[in-house]
Design a protein around this motif. Structure first.
Motif, PDB file in Angstrom:
ATOM      1  N   VAL A  70      10.315 -28.381 -90.410  1.00  0.00           N
ATOM      2  CA  VAL A  70      10.697 -27.130 -89.755  1.00  0.00           C
ATOM      3  C   VAL A  70      10.056 -27.108 -88.373  1.00  0.00           C
ATOM      4  O   VAL A  70       8.840 -27.229 -88.238  1.00  0.00           O
ATOM      5  N   GLY A  71      10.891 -26.966 -87.363  1.00  0.00           N
ATOM      6  CA  GLY A  71      10.397 -27.000 -85.994  1.00  0.00           C
ATOM      7  C   GLY A  71       9.845 -25.676 -85.520  1.00  0.00           C
ATOM      8  O   GLY A  71       9.938 -24.655 -86.200  1.00  0.00           O
ATOM      9  N   GLN A  72       9.260 -25.695 -84.326  1.00  0.00           N
ATOM     10  CA  GLN A  72       8.739 -24.483 -83.728  1.00  0.00           C
ATOM     11  C   GLN A  72       9.913 -23.543 -83.405  1.00  0.00           C
ATOM     12  O   GLN A  72      10.991 -23.994 -83.045  1.00  0.00           O
ATOM     13  N   HIS A  73       9.698 -22.234 -83.561  1.00  0.00           N
ATOM     14  CA  HIS A  73      10.772 -21.294 -83.273  1.00  0.00           C
ATOM     15  C   HIS A  73      10.210 -20.026 -82.656  1.00  0.00           C
ATOM     16  O   HIS A  73       9.081 -19.626 -82.918  1.00  0.00           O
ATOM     17  N   THR A  74      11.022 -19.407 -81.830  1.00  0.00           N
ATOM     18  CA  THR A  74      10.564 -18.301 -80.994  1.00  0.00           C
ATOM     19  C   THR A  74      10.965 -16.932 -81.523  1.00  0.00           C
ATOM     20  O   THR A  74      10.421 -15.923 -81.080  1.00  0.00           O
ATOM     21  N   GLN A 117       5.206 -34.795 -82.196  1.00  0.00           N
ATOM     22  CA  GLN A 117       5.792 -35.765 -81.274  1.00  0.00           C
ATOM     23  C   GLN A 117       4.842 -36.933 -81.017  1.00  0.00           C
ATOM     24  O   GLN A 117       5.269 -38.086 -80.923  1.00  0.00           O
ATOM     25  N   LYS A 118       3.553 -36.646 -80.933  1.00  0.00           N
ATOM     26  CA  LYS A 118       2.587 -37.721 -80.700  1.00  0.00           C
ATOM     27  C   LYS A 118       2.574 -38.711 -81.859  1.00  0.00           C
ATOM     28  O   LYS A 118       2.439 -39.921 -81.658  1.00  0.00           O
ATOM     29  N   LEU A 119       2.732 -38.209 -83.087  1.00  0.00           N
ATOM     30  CA  LEU A 119       2.689 -39.075 -84.261  1.00  0.00           C
ATOM     31  C   LEU A 119       3.987 -39.843 -84.473  1.00  0.00           C
ATOM     32  O   LEU A 119       3.978 -41.047 -84.737  1.00  0.00           O
ATOM     33  N   PHE A 120       5.120 -39.133 -84.375  1.00  0.00           N
ATOM     34  CA  PHE A 120       6.386 -39.710 -84.810  1.00  0.00           C
ATOM     35  C   PHE A 120       7.355 -40.024 -83.672  1.00  0.00           C
ATOM     36  O   PHE A 120       8.403 -40.632 -83.896  1.00  0.00           O
ATOM     37  N   GLY A 121       7.023 -39.612 -82.460  1.00  0.00           N
ATOM     38  CA  GLY A 121       7.848 -39.967 -81.311  1.00  0.00           C
ATOM     39  C   GLY A 121       9.112 -39.156 -81.151  1.00  0.00           C
ATOM     40  O   GLY A 121       9.865 -39.382 -80.205  1.00  0.00           O
ATOM     41  N   MET A 122       9.382 -38.205 -82.043  1.00  0.00           N
ATOM     42  CA  MET A 122      10.583 -37.385 -81.914  1.00  0.00           C
ATOM     43  C   MET A 122      10.316 -36.244 -80.942  1.00  0.00           C
ATOM     44  O   MET A 122       9.371 -35.479 -81.126  1.00  0.00           O
ATOM     45  N   PRO A 123      11.112 -36.118 -79.884  1.00  0.00           N
ATOM     46  CA  PRO A 123      10.899 -35.025 -78.928  1.00  0.00           C
ATOM     47  C   PRO A 123      10.907 -33.676 -79.628  1.00  0.00           C
ATOM     48  O   PRO A 123      11.837 -33.353 -80.354  1.00  0.00           O
ATOM     49  N   GLN A 124       9.859 -32.902 -79.398  1.00  0.00           N
ATOM     50  CA  GLN A 124       9.758 -31.625 -80.108  1.00  0.00           C
ATOM     51  C   GLN A 124      10.814 -30.628 -79.660  1.00  0.00           C
ATOM     52  O   GLN A 124      11.119 -29.678 -80.388  1.00  0.00           O
ATOM     53  N   PHE A 177       5.098 -29.216 -70.085  1.00  0.00           N
ATOM     54  CA  PHE A 177       4.806 -28.405 -71.263  1.00  0.00           C
ATOM     55  C   PHE A 177       5.960 -28.464 -72.262  1.00  0.00           C
ATOM     56  O   PHE A 177       5.758 -28.700 -73.457  1.00  0.00           O
ATOM     57  N   THR A 178       7.176 -28.270 -71.778  1.00  0.00           N
ATOM     58  CA  THR A 178       8.338 -28.289 -72.665  1.00  0.00           C
ATOM     59  C   THR A 178       8.526 -29.660 -73.294  1.00  0.00           C
ATOM     60  O   THR A 178       8.866 -29.783 -74.471  1.00  0.00           O
ATOM     61  N   GLY A 179       8.274 -30.714 -72.528  1.00  0.00           N
ATOM     62  CA  GLY A 179       8.435 -32.065 -73.045  1.00  0.00           C
ATOM     63  C   GLY A 179       7.450 -32.402 -74.152  1.00  0.00           C
ATOM     64  O   GLY A 179       7.786 -33.124 -75.091  1.00  0.00           O
TER      65      GLY A 179
END
Length: 314
Positions: free
Chosen positions: A81-85, A112-119, A211-213
C-alpha cells in the motif's frame, strides 16, 4: 515488544533490528476473530487515513471470504500500500471469522531505496506483492503463511529485507530529501516549502523534483499530511483538549482551513469526529472503522479496538 490481547483482538508490534532501523519504522501483527458469522451483514465502512510512507501487508490465514451475495472469493496474500494524501473509504462487502495480518511499516522514502520502485508510482495506489517483487513474493508469502508466531514472521521478513539492502544502491539525491523530511517532521505544519528551500540552499523547482522523486509526494503534500497527523494525535490522546487554550499547538491558518483539511482526510468535521469517538468511530492502527449499526457479534471487536488505541502509540 508491545502486546495487547482482548476478547476478539490480539496485537503485537516491535521495532526492527539495528541493521534495518533506517528502512523500517516497526512491524505489527493484528489478529481478530468473530465466534459466529451473522446471517446478514451490518453497514460497516473502513476509512484509511493519509499516510506518508509505504506499508507491506500479508494475510496468513484462509483467504477465502464470504461476500454479501453469499458467494465466496479469494484475497491476495500480500499487498503493498503506497503513500496517500486523502482518505479512502471501503465498504465491508466481506467478512471472515478470522483475520490475521502481518504488517511492515517502512520509513518515509525507504521502499524505493530497498526495491528500486519509484515511490511516485505507489502514490494513492496498492499492488499485489507479486506484481512488485515477482517470484520471490510467492516464497515469502508461503513462508509467512506457514509460520507459527510473530517472532518467526519478523525473522523471515528481516532476512528478506536484509538481502535486498545488501544489493540496493543509495539514491544520489536522497540526502536532501531526507533532510527535508526531518525538517517537516520536527515542525509539523509550521514550516513552508520556501523555508525548506532556503535551508537546503536549492531552488524550489529542484526541491520539488528531488523530494517527489525520493518520497513519492510533493513537499506541500507531505507537509499537509504531517500537519493532519499532528492534530489527530492530540485529538485522540487528549479528548478534552481545547485549541483556544493551547494556540501554540494549532497549526492551521484558521478554523475554516482546519475543518476543510480534516474533512478531506477523514470525511468528518473535527467536532463530529470528537463527539463520535468511542461511539461510531473506532481507530485501529492506520484506519478508522465507522459503524452506523452495531451487531451483537461485533461488540467485543469494537471494544478491543478502543482499548488497543488507548495502549498503542504509532
Amino acid at each position: 515488544m508491545n502486546k495487547y490481547s482482548g476478547n476478539s483482538i490480539s496485537y503485537y508490534s516491535e521495532q526492527p533490528c539495528a541493521e534495518l532501523k533506517d528502512e523500517v519504522e516497526f512491524y505489527y501483527q493484528c489478529e481478530s476473530s468473530i465466534v459466529e458469522l451473522p446471517g446478514s451483514f451490518p453497514d460497516l465502512y473502513t476509512i484509511f487515513l493519509p499516510l506518508t510512507c509505504v506499508e507491506m501487508i500479508f494475510n496468513y490465514h484462509d483467504t477465502s471470504v464470504r461476500l454479501r451475495n453469499e458467494n465466496y472469493s479469494s484475497q491476495s496474500y500480500g499487498k503493498i500500500v503506497g503513500q496517500h494524501t486523502l482518505q479512502t473509504i471501503c465498504r465491508a462487502d466481506n467478512i471472515t471469522k478470522t483475520n490475521k495480518t502481518f504488517h511492515v511499516r517502512f520509513r518515509t522514502g525507504a521502499f524505493q531505496k530497498l526495491f528500486g520502485m519509484p515511490q511516485a508510482e505507489l502514490k494513492n495506489s496498492s499492488f499485489a506483492v507479486y506484481d512488485v517483487l515477482g517470484n520471490e513474493a510467492g516464497t515469502l508469502e508461503n513462508d509467512l503463511n506457514n509460520s507459527d508466531s510473530f517472532e518467526t514472521r519478523k525473522s523471515i521478513i528481516e532476512s528478506f529485507l536484509l538481502r535486498y539492502k545488501k544489493t540496493s544502491s543509495p539514491l544520489r539525491v536522497a540526502g536532501r530529501a531526507d533532510s527535508a523530511v526531518k525538517l517537516i517532521q520536527s515542525n509539523p505544519g509550521r514550516i513552508t516549502v520556501r523555508e525548506i528551500r532556503d535551508y537546503l540552499g536549492i531552488t524550489e523547482r529542484m526541491l520539488e523534483r528531488t523530494f517527489t522523486g525520493c518520497i513519492g509526494l510533493s513537499p506541500g503534500e507531505f507537509i499537509r499530511v504531517s500537519r493532519f497527523k499532528h492534530v489527530l494525535a492530540i485529538m485522540i490522546s487528549q479528548r478534552k483538549f481545547k485549541w483556544q487554550e493551547h494556540p501554540e499547538s494549532f497549526v492551521y491558518f484558521d478554523d475554516s482551513h482546519f475543518i476543510k483539511e480534516f474533512k478531506a482526510a477523514t470525511t468528518f468535521t473535527p467536532g463530529y469526529f470528537r463527539d463520535q469517538l468511542n461511539k461510531k468511530i473506532v481507530k485501529s492502527a492506520n484506519f478508522f472503522i465507522f459503524r452506523e449499526k452495531v451487531a451483537s457479534h461485533q461488540e467485543n471487536f469494537f471494544r478491543d479496538c478502543i482499548e488497543l488505541e488507548k495502549q498503542t502509540t504509532f
